[in-house]
Design a protein around this motif. Structure first.
Motif, mmCIF file in Angstrom:
data_model
loop_
_atom_site.group_PDB
_atom_site.id
_atom_site.type_symbol
_atom_site.label_atom_id
_atom_site.label_comp_id
_atom_site.label_asym_id
_atom_site.label_seq_id
_atom_site.Cartn_x
_atom_site.Cartn_y
_atom_site.Cartn_z
ATOM 1 N N SER A 177 -41.672 -13.292 -11.014
ATOM 2 C CA SER A 177 -41.012 -12.106 -11.545
ATOM 3 C C SER A 177 -39.495 -12.209 -11.410
ATOM 4 O O SER A 177 -38.965 -12.974 -10.588
ATOM 5 N N GLN A 178 -38.809 -11.411 -12.224
ATOM 6 C CA GLN A 178 -37.351 -11.404 -12.186
ATOM 7 C C GLN A 178 -36.841 -10.966 -10.815
ATOM 8 O O GLN A 178 -35.881 -11.543 -10.296
ATOM 9 N N ARG A 179 -37.456 -9.962 -10.233
ATOM 10 C CA ARG A 179 -37.005 -9.484 -8.925
ATOM 11 C C ARG A 179 -37.084 -10.594 -7.873
ATOM 12 O O ARG A 179 -36.140 -10.804 -7.102
ATOM 13 N N ALA A 180 -38.194 -11.321 -7.842
ATOM 14 C CA ALA A 180 -38.354 -12.390 -6.855
ATOM 15 C C ALA A 180 -37.318 -13.484 -7.067
ATOM 16 O O ALA A 180 -36.708 -13.981 -6.107
ATOM 17 N N GLY A 181 -37.081 -13.871 -8.334
ATOM 18 C CA GLY A 181 -36.103 -14.917 -8.614
ATOM 19 C C GLY A 181 -34.687 -14.503 -8.270
ATOM 20 O O GLY A 181 -33.920 -15.278 -7.677
ATOM 21 N N LEU A 182 -34.326 -13.275 -8.623
ATOM 22 C CA LEU A 182 -32.967 -12.801 -8.338
ATOM 23 C C LEU A 182 -32.721 -12.675 -6.839
ATOM 24 O O LEU A 182 -31.620 -12.965 -6.361
ATOM 25 N N ASP A 183 -33.720 -12.238 -6.099
ATOM 26 C CA ASP A 183 -33.551 -12.148 -4.646
ATOM 27 C C ASP A 183 -33.215 -13.515 -4.058
ATOM 28 O O ASP A 183 -32.327 -13.639 -3.194
ATOM 29 N N ARG A 184 -33.917 -14.555 -4.518
ATOM 30 C CA ARG A 184 -33.671 -15.884 -3.967
ATOM 31 C C ARG A 184 -32.290 -16.408 -4.397
ATOM 32 O O ARG A 184 -31.542 -16.973 -3.589
ATOM 33 N N LEU A 185 -31.942 -16.239 -5.673
ATOM 34 C CA LEU A 185 -30.652 -16.736 -6.147
ATOM 35 C C LEU A 185 -29.503 -15.999 -5.475
ATOM 36 O O LEU A 185 -28.492 -16.616 -5.090
ATOM 37 N N ALA A 186 -29.614 -14.686 -5.330
ATOM 38 C CA ALA A 186 -28.550 -13.935 -4.663
ATOM 39 C C ALA A 186 -28.363 -14.419 -3.234
ATOM 40 O O ALA A 186 -27.239 -14.546 -2.747
ATOM 41 N N GLY A 187 -29.468 -14.711 -2.550
ATOM 42 C CA GLY A 187 -29.363 -15.228 -1.195
ATOM 43 C C GLY A 187 -28.638 -16.565 -1.139
ATOM 44 O O GLY A 187 -27.814 -16.800 -0.258
ATOM 45 N N LEU A 188 -28.933 -17.450 -2.092
ATOM 46 C CA LEU A 188 -28.262 -18.756 -2.124
ATOM 47 C C LEU A 188 -26.772 -18.611 -2.405
ATOM 48 O O LEU A 188 -25.935 -19.300 -1.811
ATOM 49 N N LEU A 189 -26.414 -17.696 -3.314
ATOM 50 C CA LEU A 189 -25.008 -17.501 -3.657
ATOM 51 C C LEU A 189 -24.217 -16.923 -2.493
ATOM 52 O O LEU A 189 -23.107 -17.369 -2.197
ATOM 53 N N VAL A 190 -24.793 -15.934 -1.822
ATOM 54 C CA VAL A 190 -24.094 -15.325 -0.683
ATOM 55 C C VAL A 190 -23.916 -16.355 0.438
ATOM 56 O O VAL A 190 -22.845 -16.462 1.057
ATOM 57 N N ALA A 191 -24.958 -17.146 0.679
ATOM 58 C CA ALA A 191 -24.856 -18.160 1.736
ATOM 59 C C ALA A 191 -23.796 -19.196 1.401
ATOM 60 O O ALA A 191 -23.020 -19.623 2.274
ATOM 61 N N ALA A 192 -23.730 -19.611 0.134
ATOM 62 C CA ALA A 192 -22.725 -20.604 -0.268
ATOM 63 C C ALA A 192 -21.319 -20.021 -0.142
ATOM 64 O O ALA A 192 -20.383 -20.690 0.299
ATOM 65 N N ALA A 193 -21.139 -18.749 -0.519
ATOM 66 C CA ALA A 193 -19.820 -18.118 -0.433
ATOM 67 C C ALA A 193 -19.367 -17.997 1.016
ATOM 68 O O ALA A 193 -18.173 -18.149 1.320
ATOM 69 N N ARG A 194 -20.310 -17.743 1.914
ATOM 70 C CA ARG A 194 -19.941 -17.611 3.335
ATOM 71 C C ARG A 194 -19.609 -18.949 3.964
ATOM 72 O O ARG A 194 -18.909 -18.987 4.976
#
Length: 403
Positions: A386-403
């Motif tokens: 689902s879109q929700r599951a995919g977006l949750d994972r991608l958002a987590g990867l982006l935030v971790a990379a930014a930090r």
């Protein structure tokens, strides 16, 4: 965000990611091209120019000029890819100035030119969302010549992909098999994450079959199998036509869409007398959920090439999200996903006789058995894709990379 394709082109993942991140409180800016996919012709109402920024759904979208092409000619296709690589890299220096992290929709692989430049200039981290395996996506097609020239192209692209995997902060891949390939080619396993692609959920959802949709596909009172999508050199439509002709006493095959392989499929259908095969042409995307509901099964078919063993075609999540049972004749993870969740039937790719047998088995199932497959298809989509599951994972990867 760096993506060569963006709506109004029929590519929903980048826009879903952009809007989803905004809804989660992030600020997003996009660099993309002027819409021309899949025809290779600029969409009506657009004129290429250098400074073109519009706000779509709260997201500033900067479009950069390029060379529109989406045909079989390797030089023209390469010109299209390289033109976007060049103009997006120049525009990104200005439009994406100060970005904390880049999301890169990696198809084609040449879109990484801008992230590479921003990393060199400012150390900006990037999360790449790999959509197809390069260089096989190119070398497995007719776009690349054989012989020494082909080997040079392949070697150059292999080296480029190793560099992309090395420079990316995180790598999201769309199948487990793709993860294995990317890791085997030098990516750090701890930075490679499986994020299955989702369907455009505004368009593809469970709906009831309607009389008008049944009429549009010429539905008869027997098992109807639908193929919906591009009819290109990789989709193996001619095998589907042969299989349907062999199973003409049991099924009808409805082909929705068009592409470079349509003419050959039509010619073959007439030549072998496949009167149970119907071509209905392209339909509006807004019609597709109803058309899916009007058929008994959706067909996913691809040629048996190594490049497709790490790919789940977009028509599979679209079908599952509509609760449609699926027949799969494709290599790799698509068949395993359907079989593991009892959401349809699978057979080896590239064997039309086996596909004909699959058609017959599908036709022999009762309406209750088909309905059960449909429920399991929807459950599979909601739990894994689902879109929700995919977006949750991608958002987590982006935030971790930014930090």
């Amino acid at each position: 965000m760096i993506s060569q394709w963006y709506p109004p082109e029929p590519v929903h993942i980048p826009e879903n990611v952009a809007r989803g991140l905004v809804e989660r409180g992030h600020r997003v800016r996009v660099v993309t091209g002027f819409p021309n996919y899949p025809t290779g012709r600029l969409y009506p109402g657009y004129r290429q120019r250098w400074r073109d920024t519009t706000v779509i759904g709260g997201v500033p979208v900067r479009r950069v000029p390029g060379y529109p092409s989406h045909d079989r000619n390797g030089l023209r296709r390469a010109a299209s890819y390289l033109a976007y690589a060049a103009t997006s890299a120049v525009a990104a220096v200005d439009h994406l100035r100060g970005a904390d992290v880049l999301y890169v929709y990696l198809t084609p692989a040449t879109v990484f030119a801008a992230p590479a430049l921003l990393r060199a200039l400012h150390g900006t981290p990037a999360v790449v969302h790999v959509q197809d395996i390069w260089p096989e996506a190119v070398t497995g097609s007719a776009m690349v010549p054989g012989g020494p020239a082909g080997r040079i192209v392949s070697g150059t692209l292999h080296a480029a992909m190793r560099a992309i995997y090395r420079l990316a902060s995180s790598i999201a891949v769309i199948t487990p098999a793709m993860r294995d390939v990317v890791v085997s080619r030098g990516a750090d396993p701890s930075r490679v994450h499986v994020v299955l692609n989702w369907a455009d959920e505004q368009l593809f959802r469970p709906v009831a079959a309607t009389p008008s949709a049944r009429a549009r596909i010429g539905r008869r009172d027997r098992c109807t199998i639908m193929y919906a999508g591009t009819m290109g050199p990789f989709q193996n439509i001619e095998d589907a036509v042969r299989a349907a002709a062999a199973a003409r006493d049991d099924v009808d095959l409805v082909l929705v869409g068009s592409g470079l392989g349509e003419a050959a499929a039509r010619e073959l259908s007439g030549r072998i007398g496949a009167d149970n095969v119907r071509f209905v042409g392209r339909r509006q995307m807004s019609e597709m959920a109803e058309l899916y509901a009007a058929a008994d099964y959706q067909l996913v078919t691809l040629r048996d090439l190594p490049v497709f063993r790490g790919v789940i075609p977009s028509k599979l999540p679209a079908a599952l999200s509509c609760g449609s049972p699926v027949l799969v004749a494709a290599p790799g993870d698509s068949a395993a996903l359907v079989e593991d969740h009892a959401a349809g039937l699978a057979c080896p790719p590239g064997d039309w006789r086996s596909l004909a047998g699959c058609f017959r088995r599908a036709a022999a199932l009762s309406s209750a058995e088909r309905a059960g497959m449909g429920r399991r298809a929807l459950d599979c989509y909601r739990s894994l894709m689902s879109q929700r599951a995919g977006l949750d994972r991608l958002a987590g990867l982006l935030v971790a990379a930014a930090r």
